[in-house]
Design a protein around this motif. Structure first.
Motif: not given
Length: 882
Positions: A709-711, A731-734, A756-763
């Motif tokens: 898992v790459d951040i 990004a999730l890989n295998q 993938s989880i793109d443009d993640l925004r947590l408030v």
């Protein structure tokens, strides 16, 4: 002729009074003018018109009363400064008389100061002698006496002119017309029911060498009262003035009426449509005095009555009882005021009425609004006070000092930077507004209530706290040049504080600060830390420090502690066993310091013991050597770190991080997630603090579930605020689906997952936006429970009429592909799958027999509903589909 003789005697007494009046001014004027001229550049005048009409026929009682009053007047005049005595023969008549009345018209004294006078200007005084009307024939002896008196008065006035001319004062005389060889024009008689004095305008304080302007004012008052005292019992004296100016005060449209009162006294009424006392902040107020005036056996003038002041802040003196005592022998004027529970007692020396000793009891704080308004923009809001003080009113302001006691006092300012509420205590003060900025000194002992001094807020304890300050105030700007607070149980500080006229902080300088926790936090630090987002902190230990904060930013700070523990309830921040300190300045180089701790917690992540070395150079506080911190069975290594505390914008901090061997099970537990195996590691070549956010260049990589898992593009805004904001891409890989589904109990699945989880925004750590896509594209097996959960998540069903019955015969199924997507926007998730299929989208594409295909029909799902479905699926609860 007896009544005529009595009338002539009264006239003679009146002329005797006038002669003594001339004598007094003859003695006073040279003292005021010789070698001095006339001071000031303004214009002024004194115009008095006096008309006196008395009964012609006096009985023996009235005659005795007039003689007694004349004797009293003579004594009063002698006490007021007249030393010489001028005797005048009184007319004696025998025989009867008629019923006519004798009209006595007294002199009119008019003085006029010229315009645009230079330093050696001349004062003109004109004495206008009005005519005395004829009494008829056969009164030659009386007329001779009157004429002789007028000639003597004119002669005396000429002497005054000669004496005062050398001092810049010229006296001009206008003599009466001479008839019958006596110098007197006698006409018919008339009758009027009262005496009237009209003062067109009155200006005092005209000579520098006068004994004091207050003495001149006192003289005028005494003479006017004396006139009223010798009038017949039925007569009134009415004084009207367009304006009256005395040191520190101005009255306009003034009316004074003196008439018969009780117990052989006088009744005095005074009103002014507009009263201004600039030094006290009183402007355009209405003033009314009404009461009795007497002279006691000790020769004191005593006024007792009511006072009404209209328009004063806080209702000051709106309905007060006042007692005034004037004693020339004691050189004292006493004023006692009572309104409700409020008492004010004032003592003034007659030769310096600008000085007063004042005692106040139970005074509403709102009454001081006018006075405080002359110094600063603040206003009292509540409470009462007692005080003993001295007050000196000057031309350029006032000076005051004394001691006070506060009871529930509150105040505030328009900008809200200075405020107080419910304060109690006592102390001493001094105030000086005469030399430029108003100067205030205060030494007080306070307890209870709340106090705000810019960023410094205090919830005062029940025991006494010592407060000392010296402040200069001008044009709304407030400069606390000396500030000292001493609370033995919590806080001691020495420093300075300043605001500009708009209430903006200019300077906060704490030269010495010693805080003992938790008492210091509860009383002084809690509100300040709340503004930083650190609420309900738990703090124990002691801290010494200093601070220099200015309008352009932070200039220096330092702190040191032997042991300090602090923690926030939600676990975002916690330090145990903090020891050492930091020393930083925006310029120059500071000595190296050491800062260490037994444990450190940051966003629920526990870190072990560590010790760091720091030094400040050229405004940058940096690590002298890399810092290694144990974290979750792994290690965090902090390389070079440069922090610029003075930078309010732009890049404020830069460092590099290396994370190795972090246990994911421990990390999951700390974050409140289901525990799953694996390790977390990665390198962040650059972490920067820019403006109000942290930015990571590079990324973190976690070895999870047999994959990675790459951040990347990670940033954190307002990390200690009430609503921190986290942004990033994942990004999730295998990833091994078998390992994932075993941890989350979603139902068994095999195969490899990418996504993938793109443009993640947590408030505040809650998702508000992202675009997620998950794909298992290499096939595998899926259990019946997993199929049901995917079906309910997508709000869909099983394709084909017979598939529902066939599914009950098998526990697992083969699949070719699984795909699910969600784009969260505005609390609504836009669902998608492998491909569009009529009115839905395919989530599972089967492989082999029986062939499985799961179709999703809900394109839009409320995000909280979707989260609830996933939670129910993980917990084994049958979800509800609507």
């Amino acid at each position: 002729m007896q009544p005529l003789a009595e009338a002539c005697a009264v006239a003679a007494q009146w002329f005797q009074f006038l002669f003594k009046l001339d004598q007094f001014f003859a003695q006073q004027q040279p003292q005021r003018t010789h070698g001095a001229g006339v001071a000031g550049t303004g214009q002024g005048s004194l115009i008095i018109e006096y008309v006196c009409l008395v009964p012609f026929r006096l009985n023996q009682r009235q005659h005795a009363l007039q003689v007694s009053h004349a004797a009293g007047l003579e004594q009063d005049f002698a006490e007021s400064g007249g030393k010489q005595r001028l005797a005048i023969a009184r007319c004696q008549f025998c025989g009867g008389g008629n019923g006519n009345a004798f009209r006595r018209v007294c002199p009119c004294v008019s003085t006029q100061r010229g315009e645009n006078l230079q330093p050696a200007r001349t004062r003109h005084a004109a004495i206008q002698q009005q005519q005395v009307e004829s009494l008829g024939t056969g009164l030659r002896q009386c007329r001779r006496a009157i004429a002789a008196g007028l000639r003597l008065r004119a002669k005396r006035a000429e002497s005054i002119a000669q004496e005062t001319a050398a001092g810049g004062v010229v006296v001009r005389h206008q003599y009466p017309r001479m008839k019958d060889g006596f110098g007197v024009d006698l006409q018919g008689v008339g009758m009027v029911g009262h005496d009237e004095i009209r003062v067109v305008q009155l200006y005092l304080a005209e000579w520098r060498d006068m004994r004091s302007t207050s003495s001149h004012l006192l003289l005028c008052c005494c003479l006017l009262l004396a006139i009223g005292w010798v009038m017949p019992a039925r007569a009134d004296v009415l004084l009207t003035a367009k304006s009256v100016n005395v040191p520190g005060a101005r009255l306009q449209q003034v009316t004074v009426r003196i008439g018969e009162g009780a117990a052989n006294g006088l009744h005095l009424q005074l009103s002014a449509t507009q009263a201004d006392v600039p030094a006290m902040g009183w402007r355009r107020l209405g003033l009314t005095l009404d009461g009795g005036l007497q002279r006691d056996e000790r020769l004191r003038w005593i006024f007792d009555g009511s006072m009404h002041l209209a328009g004063a802040q806080g209702g000051a003196l709106s309905d007060a009882h006042v007692n005034i005592q004037l004693s020339e022998s004691a050189n004292t004027l006493l004023v006692d005021i009572l309104q409700g529970k409020t008492q004010a007692n004032t003592a003034l020396p007659l030769d310096q009425l600008s000085h007063a000793q004042i005692s106040l009891k139970n005074l509403p704080a709102g009454w001081l609004q006018g006075l405080l308004g002359t110094v600063w923009s603040g206003r009292p809001t509540a409470g009462r006070l007692d005080a003993e003080l001295a007050l000196d009113v000057r031309d350029a302001g006032l000076q005051s000092s004394g001691q006070f006691t506060l009871n529930g006092v509150g105040f505030d300012t328009p900008t809200g930077t200075l405020a107080g509420q419910g304060m109690n205590g006592n102390g001493r003060f001094s105030l000086d507004t005469t030399g430029g900025p108003a100067s205030i000194d205060l030494d007080a002992s306070l307890h209870g209530g709340e106090l705000l001094l810019g960023p410094l807020y205090a919830k005062l304890p029940a025991h006494s706290v010592q407060l000392g300050l010296h402040a200069n105030v001008q044009g709304g700007a407030f400069d606390l040049q000396r500030l000292r607070v001493s609370d033995a149980d919590a806080l001691q500080l020495d420093g300075a504080l300043a605001f500009d006229a708009k209430g903006e902080l200019k300077t906060l300088k704490l030269d010495h600060l010693h805080a003992s926790f938790p008492a210091a936090y509860q009383s002084y630090a809690q509100a300040w830390l709340n503004t930083l987002g650190l609420r309900d902190m738990s703090i124990a230990g002691e801290l010494d420090g200093s601070l220099d904060l200015r309008a352009d930013g932070l200039h220096s700070f330092a702190f040191n502690t032997d042991s300090l523990n602090l923690a926030e309830p939600d676990g975002r921040l916690g330090i145990d066993g903090l020891r050492g300190g930091l020393d930083w300045a925006v310029q120059d180089e500071r000595p190296a310091t050491t800062l260490g701790w037994r444990s450190l917690q940051f966003y629920r992540i526990s870190n072990g013991a560590a010790q760091s070395q720091w030094q400040s150079r050229g405004g940058t506080l940096g690590l002298r050597q890399p810092l290694e911190v144990p974290v979750l069975k792994g290690q965090l290594r902090v390389g070079e770190l440069d922090w610029r505390p003075a930078a309010a914008k732009g890049q404020r901090l830069e460092t590099s991080l290396v994370l190795t061997g972090v246990d994911m099970a421990a990390f999951s537990h700390a974050m409140g997630w289901p525990a799953f195996p694996g390790t977390l590691g990665g390198a962040i070549p650059s972490l920067r603090w820019v403006d109000d956010r942290f930015e990571l260049q590079g990324g973190l990589s976690a070895s999870l579930f047999g994959g990675f898992v790459d951040i990347t593009r990670l940033s954190l805004q307002q990390p200690f605020g009430s609503s921190p904001v986290l942004n990033g891409d994942i990004a999730l890989n295998q990833l091994d689906l078998g390992a994932i589904t075993s941890v989350f109990d979603f139902g068994n699945m095999t195969g490899r997952l990418d996504g993938s989880i793109d443009d993640l925004r947590l408030v505040n750590w809650n998702p508000v936006a992202f675009k997620a896509n998950l794909l298992a594209g290499n096939g595998g097996r899926i259990s019946q429970r997993a199929v049901n959960n995917l079906t309910t998540v997508g709000g869909g069903g099983i394709a084909g009429g017979l598939q529902g019955a066939v599914l009950k015969l098998f526990k697992t199924f083969g699949y070719k592909r699984i795909g699910l997507g969600c784009m969260l926007q505005g609390a609504v998730c836009q669902m998608s799958g492998l491909e569009a299929n009529g009115d839905g989208y395919t989530i599972v594409e089967g492989s082999g027999l029986p062939r499985l295909q799961v179709i999703g029909h809900q394109a839009q799902v409320d995000w909280p509903t979707l989260v609830r479905r996933l939670r129910d699926a993980i917990n084994g609860t049958a979800p509800e589909i609507h």
